[in-house]
Design an enzyme around this catalytic site. Structure first.
Site, short mmCIF file in Angstrom:
data_model
loop_
_atom_site.label_atom_id
_atom_site.label_comp_id
_atom_site.label_asym_id
_atom_site.label_seq_id
_atom_site.Cartn_x
_atom_site.Cartn_y
_atom_site.Cartn_z
CD GLU A 1 -6.09 5.07 1.34
OE1 GLU A 1 -6.05 4.02 2.05
OE2 GLU A 1 -7.66 4.78 0.75
CG HIS B 1 -1.11 1.65 0.26
ND1 HIS B 1 -2.21 0.92 0.86
CD2 HIS B 1 -2.17 2.22 0.59
CE1 HIS B 1 -3.36 1.26 1.34
NE2 HIS B 1 -3.72 2.23 0.60
CB CYS C 1 0.13 -3.01 5.35
SG CYS C 1 0.15 -3.29 3.85
O1 SUG Z 1 -6.63 -0.96 1.92
N1 SUG Z 1 -6.23 -4.16 2.66
C1 SUG Z 1 -6.35 -3.54 2.57
C2 SUG Z 1 -4.28 -3.55 2.60
C3 SUG Z 1 -3.53 -2.17 3.09
C4 SUG Z 1 -2.09 -2.56 2.91
N2 SUG Z 1 -2.07 -1.17 3.63
C5 SUG Z 1 -0.38 -0.84 3.26
N3 SUG Z 1 -0.70 -1.53 1.80
N4 SUG Z 1 0.00 0.31 3.50
C6 SUG Z 1 -6.90 -1.86 1.51
O2 SUG Z 1 -7.16 -2.44 0.06
C7 SUG Z 1 -8.90 -5.41 2.45
C8 SUG Z 1 -10.14 -6.21 2.82
C9 SUG Z 1 -10.05 -7.18 2.40
O3 SUG Z 1 -10.76 -7.40 0.74
O4 SUG Z 1 -11.43 -8.38 3.29
C10 SUG Z 1 -8.39 -4.59 2.62
O5 SUG Z 1 -8.93 -3.40 3.02
#
Ligand code: SUG
Length: 440
Positions: free
Chosen positions: A175, A247, A368
């Site tokens: 990731e 994460h 993020c």
């Molecule tokens: O991968 N949310 C992302 C959020 C990513 C956050 N990034 C870090 N922590 N670096 C994920 O879960 C939600 C999309 C949705 O439900 O429509 C989403 O993909």
């Protein structure tokens, strides 16, 4: 040691930003599933966060949204005919897949790649490995287009090495920078790279998915030519994952010599700190800032996203600045903690709260939304200049967003065939501003 700047490459939030409820283990995504989103406001919030950093005198970059909907996925799922036929049939027969194809999740560029600055690598080049994001279907679609973007922005073998994503298998689940922290005395000096994984290859865990394997982290470190003695691999705690820290950057952030983290972030906190101290010996003295459970319960840390902040060295300030989500000001325990922290004499001297609520509602805070790339002056001059932000370019992007993005989008709206054209036109206009038409 040559001078280097830490450049934050933020994801420009795309026109199809919606609440799809696609990420198991991401509590915000699950909670807001099906709600009406506001892509125009989301992109505006992201751009204003970039403006804050530009005004502070930091170098700010941007990465454009990826093409959505992703027709390749829908064709691979057996839909055929014209674009309109494909969208109509998918809306009827597989609305879940349509949400996946429309996901704007590439906005969270902390997951775009893992980056090692040239000061850390054996060949003296800046290395980037796009993350395969293999755990979540909607995110697994990102890496081919992300790789193309990175190749356009960081072009030229002399200075940059853009690797291929790791194999698409759960043993190599990766990731990107969301599970990676670089610590150093100065950005341009040799650093220590901390890789945080949630499971071993082949290990199956019950409950919420662990999205990073140790094998993936090791593969990236090897490909980047990092020195083994300056690399640390630490396991994320199962408790943090089960509480919603999908994460590591939901419970930990580091910058320069400072590591700011929740007591429950690592499986073996003492072991991780010991390894970091060993790896940093002769380079800098590690300053750990551990937030105890007694001050900030893990649930509050995750709800407020206190740790999903940008930890930055502002040019005119002695101590680091934490650019935190406004939710951390609205949560009593985290607000209290921040007040006490800045009043003390630790390495973090100020907290600046920003409103990125639209992204937060999908589990994406300030950290993020950015990919950190430490770059020397030469590298900065060699990368694609159109993605480096000043206020005029931010204004130009805001104008495109205001003109071309919807201010209301529900999952049902994705069935509207006109929306696909809107997304394409908006992206083309953004790419023109960034002088990246080749990606259209
Ligand atoms: O991968 N949310 C992302 C959020 C990513 C956050 N990034 C870090 N922590 N670096 C994920 O879960 C939600 C999309 C949705 O439900 O429509 C989403 O993909």
């Amino acid at each position: 040691m040559s001078f280097a700047a830490e450049v934050n490459f933020d994801g420009l939030i795309g026109p199809s930003h919606n609440y799809g409820g696609l990420s198991d283990g991401n509590l915000a995504s699950a909670k807001n599933a099906g709600d009406v989103s506001n892509p125009r406001e989301a992109a505006r919030q992201g751009l204003e966060k970039m403006r804050l950093l530009v005004r502070a005198g930091l170098v700010q970059g941007v990465l454009p949204p990826l093409p959505r909907p992703n027709f390749d996925l829908l064709v691979q799922a057996g839909f055929g005919g014209s674009d309109r036929d494909i969208l109509a049939a998918a809306a009827r027969e597989a609305p879940q897949l349509l949400k996946v194809a429309y996901s704007a999740s590439a906005m969270w560029t902390a997951n775009a790649a893992t980056v090692s600055p040239s000061a850390d690598t054996a060949d003296g080049r800046l290395h980037l490995t796009p993350a395969n994001l293999s755990t979540m279907l909607h995110r697994s679609l990102e890496h081919p287009d992300t790789t193309a973007t990175l190749v356009s922005v960081f072009s030229g073998d002399e200075h940059f090495a853009v690797h291929s994503a790791l194999p698409m298998h759960s043993d190599f689940a990766d990731e990107g920078a969301a599970n990676h922290v670089r610590l150093c005395a100065e950005h341009g000096a040799r650093g220590v790279e901390l890789f945080v994984y949630g499971r071993e290859a082949g290990e199956s865990t019950a409950g919420f998915p662990a999205r990073q394997t140790r094998l993936a982290s090791e593969a990236v470190a090897r490909a980047h030519g990092l020195e083994a003695s300056r690399s640390v691999f630490a396991r994320q705690s199962r408790r943090a994952i089960e509480a919603g820290a999908f994460h590591n950057d939901v419970v930990c952030v580091g910058a320069r010599d400072t590591l700011f983290f929740h007591e429950a972030a690592f499986e073996d906190t003492a072991g991780a700190l010991e390894a970091l101290k060993r790896a940093s010996s002769g380079l800098f003295e590690l300053k750990p800032v551990m937030v105890p459970e007694a001050d900030v319960p893990l649930g509050d840390a995750i709800r407020s996203y206190l740790f999903n902040s940008q930890l930055l060295q502002f040019p005119d300030e002695d101590r680091l600045v934490l650019v935190a989500p406004i939710e951390a000001q609205e949560t009593a325990s985290t607000r209290r903690f921040c007040e006490g922290m800045v009043a003390g004499n630790g390495p973090i001297g100020r907290v600046e709260f920003v409103d990125v609520r639209q992204s937060m509602r999908n589990g994406g805070g300030p950290a993020c939304l950015r990919l950190r790339v430490v770059m020397t002056e030469t590298e900065l001059g060699a990368c694609h200049q159109g993605v480096l932000m000043d206020e005029e370019t931010i204004d130009a992007l805001q104008a495109v967003v205001a003109r071309t993005y919807r201010d209301r989008l529900s999952p049902a709206d994705l069935a509207d065939p006109a929306f696909a054209d809107e997304c394409r036109i908006a992206r083309e206009e953004l790419l023109r501003v960034l002088e990246l038409e080749e990606l259209a």
